[in-house]
Motif scaffolding. Structure first.
Motif, short mmCIF file in Angstrom:
data_model
loop_
_atom_site.label_atom_id
_atom_site.label_comp_id
_atom_site.label_asym_id
_atom_site.label_seq_id
_atom_site.Cartn_x
_atom_site.Cartn_y
_atom_site.Cartn_z
N LEU A 122 28.38 -12.52 57.36
CA LEU A 122 27.04 -12.41 57.54
C LEU A 122 26.41 -11.47 56.82
N THR A 170 20.04 -12.03 45.15
CA THR A 170 19.54 -13.00 44.41
C THR A 170 18.00 -13.38 44.40
N LYS A 198 26.81 -12.10 53.12
CA LYS A 198 25.72 -13.18 52.71
C LYS A 198 24.53 -12.81 52.57
N CYS A 241 23.52 -11.09 49.43
CA CYS A 241 23.87 -11.82 48.26
C CYS A 241 22.45 -12.38 48.36
N VAL A 242 22.09 -12.80 49.39
CA VAL A 242 20.66 -13.61 49.44
C VAL A 242 19.56 -12.43 48.71
#
Lengths: 530, 348
Positions: free
Chosen positions: B8, B18, B11, B14-15
């Motif tokens: 989690l 991005t 991720k 990464c979000v």
């Protein structure tokens, strides 16, 4: 606080954070606090109306519960089990009591709605009547009353709860804070959907545990909704507003384009808003009912209304249409009419209920005659369509068209879309019925050419037109893809990198082509005004 | 139990990365580049490219970036400086820019042109605000500067993420926008903008007397804040009036400013309008834009005079023998001379 603003995003982020930080059993309280805060930030002191509606609903539900307990004391189970008459008597006694409470409750909640939303309309019409028949005597209205945000939605939701209690479809919620949350839940306060207690309460009160799936699904929904609202709806909004405002200065072709675009704008706006609502609720693990099912693929007006604003349609169906159509009075009327004409007798209750429901649906949308006419036209078209069914079948047979042939489906879909778009003229005509008729006349009789420069004057530049059409085409493709599987399920079927690319691109498209910020006149959600 | 949490976190990171990348790329493409025209839009941002510590930084409106040439002053006096002025820079913007400047490259002297003391809360120019604020690095000061400068229809978020404002440029993007998306060339001369125009016609500008000469409250409040801040930071502050030839400045303003400056140990006020003759400014040859700005010729004269004044008055050091400085500043001065001569030739 608009749904498509950074403030709202921060608000939701804070709410989500608090929600999952608080112990499970108190999580509903976080939702309640944020819902009240949201409402207060939007409406200030007018929060009193929604608090009163919650309070009245709670008191009524508790009184109903008390009556249900009382009946067990007055008519003990052993007695009613042994004596059929006693059981019937108990039933009647309870029904009478519950009905009385329900009526008082409905009078209070609908009374508030009526005074705030319809008093001006009523006074205007009484005055018109008096002017026509008694000279120019004027009744003074109640002045400019402020319509609290979402009143039509939360009133219907609260009323639905009480009616469900009356019909014993649900058990009363004994926790007043939970009931208040049901009425005030912030994602759906602006434009619905109008949720039912039995559908919403399980996940709303549960204190849902953090699940990535909920967050992911919620964010996808929000993304999709924001894209619809900012790229399509708001881009078309300026053109629709201007061309309808200057309807006397433009030819019928522009007006035809206006009503077609208005239908698409309204869909992108309303369904986009509902996507944001569903997505936001989902972030907390709360499941809100879907309100749209690809309505522009409907093959008849009746089907269209089963797919558009579904929760309002089912509300009217369950709480108005069914009770009216099976009411003793209407049944008796049907029987009387049958004596004169069996054709009309059979249809009396059905069509009367249909017309009443649609007149009320029109009124729900706004306290103006044009909405009533719009509603009635919908009802009439449905009744006429039902009657013409055999004729259609005969024509189809003659033409050799099969019901499931592509051509027949396409024809029916386009016909329904056009009918609905033309009916929306009443929605657009802010000056009233006369304006609607004038627009209709111009569309039918004053066709002419379209130039890009004129479109630009009306707020739709060539680039805006291209983006709007591309957005609509994309929406169409997505709707087609959703025939068997939801777009979310389809996305989940893709590999992770693919999903990331699609999401990043979607965000980029919204950021670049979204109709927002300085220099753009983005609109509020259209259904917010209802 | 641990693995899902790590997953989690990864991720989520990464979000965030991005999202950051997306905003950065879009910001860089869509923001106006101010390279081929409106180069003054780069003055605020190019400050961060100073490769040496700065001895003096000059703030104020466009009259300043057209009048003070740091490269010229380097060559003559040997101190390093930067003209962090911008079009229609309001006093409150100067305040936040001074704070931002001190944070990144603390100067030994701050000067502030006071021409905009006349403008208060109701003054608003979005284009100028953007040129001033968008060039600042994201910080609390930048956001506060935006908050105090913007009008109600603007969004504060659009100053943190300029794509939210400039996305409307999608249909006017040019090759320049992509070419300079990653790095813009240096277009100013340490904040100085060369003006290659002049106003040979002498007009008698009408003097419009006013009923009230007191400064608007917001400008006065921020000037006090600037003086207090410089006092706190122990940085001398020179309040100045850059020479112009339009009669919109009144002795009443001078009196008020002298009085305000007199309350602080490190603050003084000088109106260089009164020195125009000593500087040798020629009304026909050295001004432009309706005599409201100095052109390159006027700027060179003024920079010579002004540079000497601040060097003597504030004891600014001479770094010309210091390789760390000279390797950077001599190169800049060469560029300044080449471009200046080309422009001056065109002016003649």
């Amino acid at each position: 606080m608009s749904f498509v603003s950074f403030s709202f995003a921060l608000f939701v982020a804070a709410a989500v954070l608090f929600y999952y930080l608080i112990p499970v059993r108190y999580r509903y309280l976080v939702l309640l606090i944020f819902s009240l805060l949201f409402y207060y930030l939007a409406c200030g002191k007018y929060i009193i109306y929604i608090l009163l509606a919650s309070l009245v609903t709670y008191i009524s539900s508790m009184l109903m519960e008390k009556e249900k307990q009382k009946v067990q004391v007055l008519f003990p189970a052993e007695e009613t089990a042994a004596d059929r008459n006693k059981k019937k008597e108990a039933k009647e006694w309870l029904k009478k009591r519950l009905k009385r409470i329900m009526i008082i409750d409905l009078l209070l909640v609908f009374g508030t709605l009526s005074v705030l939303k319809y008093s001006e309309f009523v006074f205007a019409n009484i005055n018109l009547f008096r002017l026509l028949f008694f000279g120019d005597r004027k009744l003074r209205g109640l002045g400019d009353l402020v319509l609290p945000l979402g009143i039509s939605f939360y009133t219907f939701q609260a009323a639905g709860y009480i009616i469900d209690l009356y019909y014993k479809r649900i058990d009363a919620e004994k926790n007043p804070f939970k009931l208040m949350l049901f009425v005030t839940f912030f994602p759906q306060i602006i434009q619905g959907p109008i949720s039912r207690f039995k559908d919403l309460s399980p996940t709303l009160f549960a204190g849902n545990r953090f699940e990535r799936e909920n967050i992911r699904k919620g964010l996808y929904y929000i993304l999709f909704g924001v894209a619809k609202k900012l790229i399509i709806a708001d881009r078309l909004s300026l053109f629709v507003q201007r061309s309808s405002a200057f309807y006397k200065d433009v030819n019928g072709t522009y007006l035809l384009l206006t009503i077609l675009f208005y239908s698409l704008q309204l869909y992108a706006d309303f369904s986009g808003g509902i996507n944001i609502t569903i997505g936001t609720a989902r972030l907390f693990g709360v499941e809100v009912t879907e309100n749209f099912a690809r309505p522009f693929f409907s093959k008849s007006v009746a089907e269209y209304w089963r797919r558009w604003h579904i929760t309002l349609g089912t509300w009217f169906r369950d709480y108005i249409f069914y009770p009216i159509s099976i009411s003793k009075n209407l049944m008796n009327l049907g029987k009387k009419v049958s004596r004169v004409s069996s054709f009309f007798g059979k249809r009396t209750s059905l069509y009367t209920a249909t017309i009443v429901v649609w007149a009320l649906t029109g009124l729900w949308h706004g306290a103006e005659w044009r909405y009533v006419v719009w509603g009635l036209l919908n009802g009439i078209i449905m009744c006429v369509s039902a009657e013409l069914e055999p004729l259609y079948a005969w024509l189809n047979r003659k033409a050799g068209w099969k019901d499931d042939s592509f051509l027949h489906k396409a024809f029916s879909i386009i016909r329904t879309f056009l009918i609905m778009s033309f009916l929306r003229i009443f929605d657009l005509s802010f000056e009233g019925i006369r304006m609607a008729l004038s627009i209709l006349k111009r569309i039918l009789l004053r066709q002419g050419g379209i130039t890009m420069s004129r479109l630009e004057e009306l707020g739709l530049s060539q680039n805006d037109l291209i983006i709007s059409l591309a957005g609509i085409a994309l929406l169409f493709v997505i709707s087609m893809l959703q025939r068997k599987k939801s777009i979310y399920e389809r996305l989940m079927g893709l590999s992770l990198p693919c999903r990331w690319v699609i999401c990043t691109l979607s965000v980029a498209l919204i950021l670049v082509f979204g109709y927002y910020g300085l220099g753009y006149s983005g609109a509020d959600f259209i259904y917010m005004q209802f | 139990m641990k693995r899902p949490i790590y997953g989690l976190i990864i991720k989520s990171l990464c979000v965030l990365i991005t999202a950051w990348l997306l905003f950065t790329v879009l910001d860089r493409i869509f923001m106006p580049k101010y390279v081929e025209e409106n180069t003054d839009g780069n003055v605020t941002a190019e400050f961060y490219r100073a490769d040496t510590p700065l001895d003096a930084v000059f703030f104020g409106s466009s009259t300043v970036y057209n009048a003070i040439a740091p490269d010229k002053m380097w060559n003559e006096f040997g101190f390093s400086s930067y003209t962090r002025a911008s079009a229609s820079q309001t006093i409150w913007q100067s305040y936040y820019l001074i704070r931002d400047t001190v944070h990144y490259n603390r100067p030994k002297l701050v000067t502030l042109d006071v021409s905009f003391m006349k403008y208060g809360e109701d003054f608003y120019e979005e284009a100028s605000n953007r040129k001033t604020i968008d060039g600042m690095k994201l910080s609390f000061d930048k956001l506060m500067c935006a908050r105090d400068s913007m009008w109600e229809e603007e969004s504060l978020y659009s100053y943190a993420f300029p794509i939210l404002r400039f996305h409307s440029r999608w249909n006017e993007l040019r090759a320049e926008d992509f070419k300079y998306a990653l790095r813009r060339p240096t277009v100013t001369y340490d904040g100085f903008i060369m003006g290659f125009r002049n106003d040979p016609d002498i007009e008698n500008y009408e003097v419009v007397e006013k009923e009230d000469y007191s400064f608007p409250p917001k400008a006065a409040e921020y000037l006090v804040r600037i003086m207090e801040y410089c006092e706190e930071e122990d940085i001398p502050l020179l309040l100045m009036k850059t020479p112009t030839y339009i009669n919109n400045w009144f002795p009443e303003y001078d009196r008020q400013l002298e009085e305000m400056a007199g309350k602080y140990r490190n603050v003084e006020y000088v109106n260089f309008d009164y020195c125009a003759d000593i500087i040798g400014l020629d009304r026909r040859a050295d001004y432009m834009d309706g005599h409201s700005h100095l052109n390159i010729c006027g700027a060179e004269k003024f920079s010579g005079f002004f540079g000497k004044y601040i060097k003597d008055r504030y004891g600014l050091p001479d770094h010309r023998q210091d390789d760390t400085y000279s390797s950077v500043w001599n190169e800049r001065y060469t560029r300044y001379c080449i471009d200046g001569e080309i422009g001056k030739a065109a002016l003649k």
